[in-house]
Design a protein around this motif. Structure first.
Motif, PDB file in Angstrom:
ATOM      1  N   SER A   1      43.199  39.317  -3.249  1.00  0.00           N
ATOM      2  CA  SER A   1      42.027  39.384  -4.042  1.00  0.00           C
ATOM      3  C   SER A   1      42.379  39.328  -5.446  1.00  0.00           C
ATOM      4  CB  SER A   1      41.330  40.694  -3.514  1.00  0.00           C
ATOM      5  OG  SER A   1      42.069  41.792  -3.793  1.00  0.00           O
ATOM      6  N   GLN A   2      43.472  40.413  -5.811  1.00  0.00           N
ATOM      7  CA  GLN A   2      43.770  40.293  -7.294  1.00  0.00           C
ATOM      8  C   GLN A   2      44.403  38.958  -7.935  1.00  0.00           C
ATOM      9  OE1 GLN A   2      43.411  43.576  -8.730  1.00  0.00           O
ATOM     10  NE2 GLN A   2      43.574  42.326 -10.652  1.00  0.00           N
TER      11      GLN A   2
ATOM     12  N   LYS B   1      41.311  36.654  -8.694  1.00  0.00           N
ATOM     13  CA  LYS B   1      40.633  37.121  -9.758  1.00  0.00           C
ATOM     14  C   LYS B   1      41.574  36.498 -11.111  1.00  0.00           C
ATOM     15  CE  LYS B   1      38.678  41.549  -8.440  1.00  0.00           C
ATOM     16  NZ  LYS B   1      38.811  43.197  -8.535  1.00  0.00           N
TER      17      LYS B   1
ATOM     18  N   SER C   1      40.220  33.985 -13.749  1.00  0.00           N
ATOM     19  CA  SER C   1      40.066  34.492 -15.181  1.00  0.00           C
ATOM     20  C   SER C   1      40.828  33.196 -16.001  1.00  0.00           C
ATOM     21  CB  SER C   1      40.750  35.524 -15.260  1.00  0.00           C
ATOM     22  OG  SER C   1      42.378  35.523 -15.419  1.00  0.00           O
TER      23      SER C   1
ATOM     24  N   SER D   1      39.276  46.083 -12.573  1.00  0.00           N
ATOM     25  CA  SER D   1      37.824  45.495 -12.730  1.00  0.00           C
ATOM     26  C   SER D   1      37.580  44.819 -13.995  1.00  0.00           C
ATOM     27  CB  SER D   1      36.698  46.410 -12.199  1.00  0.00           C
ATOM     28  OG  SER D   1      36.642  47.550 -13.231  1.00  0.00           O
TER      29      SER D   1
END
Length: 371
Positions: free
Chosen positions: A236-237, A240, A244, A366
């Motif tokens: 998940s990280q 992200k 980004s 987040s």
């Protein structure tokens, strides 16, 4: 097939009677292991072509008076009956008999255990990954990011390692990238600082402005291999971070049993080694990369360097995806450690996570925004 005929067949071809565990499949050539849709249990599969060959060979060698009749229709499994099908190889009849006994034992464990939805899905995913890996197609690329522990929008490192196939030839590549302007942001409180401890080559330094373009160009190179399998440990990280910086992730798909048995041609696909190991361990929680490597007997050094983590993540994938079906592999790796159902009971010292500080609570992540 009579008991006497089966006995002769076993002696002649070093095979064995399997007490209901051997089934025919109409589609898949070669010897395969399959997982049933209805129960999740395993079956050793033989193609109808294999059975025909054995029947006529035994008769031609005068080991049977007549051609042995085809097995009854209840032994025939079709694609709709199976969640997964993977190739298996046994060195001799003894290995085959041992596998049959182990499959029978594992199926009894499954009947006596309650698999939650998450664990059942991971087990199915495990077998699908094994199936795709066995085809030696496309590219399998482990990716890891490191960020500043006080602000996770500040990416400090990127590492990758890949194994891919082009025109039947295997290719390997690895890299470790440090974002030049972010060298001043050091970690130490929540995770160790190992930015300059890449153990598998020379680190590259890239300007922040050039970093997104470099990643996009790298993804374009990956697509030249065909299907792209992105391998993460706790994805998940990292996903992200990829989003980004504008990485091309259109069509990103998570591997599960709903995908076709044969390797697909679209993608990219996400594979998570923390989920693979949870399936192998029979657990619902995820273990850190360091702990997974300990249990898979993969020596590690300087975790939390992005290049090193990518290296060990792909190493963990190869260890699991290149091994036996999930239940057989579990029993081979940790014999007599599955006391109830399919859950491995590790000793406390074996399950220690002191060597790897993943999971220590740090700042909220987040706040990651596009570059």
């Amino acid at each position: 097939m009579t008991t006497r005929s089966m006995s002769k067949a076993s002696k002649a071809c070093r095979c064995t009677s399997v007490r209901g565990q051997m089934f025919l499949t109409s589609k898949y050539p070669g010897r395969r292991s399959g997982t049933l849709n209805a129960t999740g249990e395993s079956r050793l599969l033989f193609s109808s072509a294999q059975v025909d060959y054995i029947r006529y060979w035994l008769h031609a060698m005068q080991l049977t008076k007549e051609v042995i009749p085809l097995p009854y229709s209840d032994c025939l499994l079709t694609e709709s009956d199976l969640r997964s099908v993977t190739k298996v190889v046994y060195a001799n009849g003894g290995a085959l008999r041992g596998a049959v006994k182990q499959i029978d034992k594992n199926n009894k464990r499954l009947k006596g255990s309650v698999l939650g939805t998450a664990l059942a899905s991971r087990r199915e995913m495990f077998e699908r990954v094994r199936t795709y890996w066995a085809e030696k197609k496309g590219v399998w690329c482990a990716i890891d990011f490191e960020a500043w522990e006080y602000d996770h929008s500040v990416i400090t490192e990127l590492g990758w390692r890949l194994i891919g196939w082009k025109d039947g030839q295997e290719h390997r590549e690895a890299a470790h990238v440090i974002v030049d302007e972010h060298q001043k942001y050091r970690n130490s409180k929540y995770v160790p600082e190992h930015r300059y401890d890449y153990g598998f080559g020379t680190s590259q330094y890239v300007k922040k402005s050039a970093f997104p373009t470099m990643v996009s160009d790298f993804f374009a190179e990956l697509s030249e291999y065909g299907p792209v399998f992105l391998v993460f440990h706790d994805n998940s990280q990292d996903i992200k971070y990829l989003k980004s910086i504008g990485a091309p992730l259109e069509g990103l798909t998570y591997i599960d049993y709903t995908l076709p048995v044969t390797i697909p041609h679209n993608g990219p696909f996400v594979i998570d080694t923390s989920d693979l190991f949870a399936a192998l361990e029979g657990a619902t929680d995820r273990k850190s990369l360091g702990r997974v490597c300990v249990h898979l007997q993969i020596p590690t050094r300087h975790l939390h360097n992005a290049g090193n983590d990518a290296h060990y993540t792909l190493e963990a994938l190869v260890e699991m995806a290149g091994g036996d079906p999930v239940d057989i592999q579990r029993e081979k790796r940790w014999p007599n450690c599955t006391t109830q159902g399919v859950k491995v009971e590790f000793k406390e010292a074996e399950d220690s996570d002191y060597s790897d500080e993943e999971g220590v609570v740090g700042p909220n992540t987040s706040n990651i925004v596009e570059w």
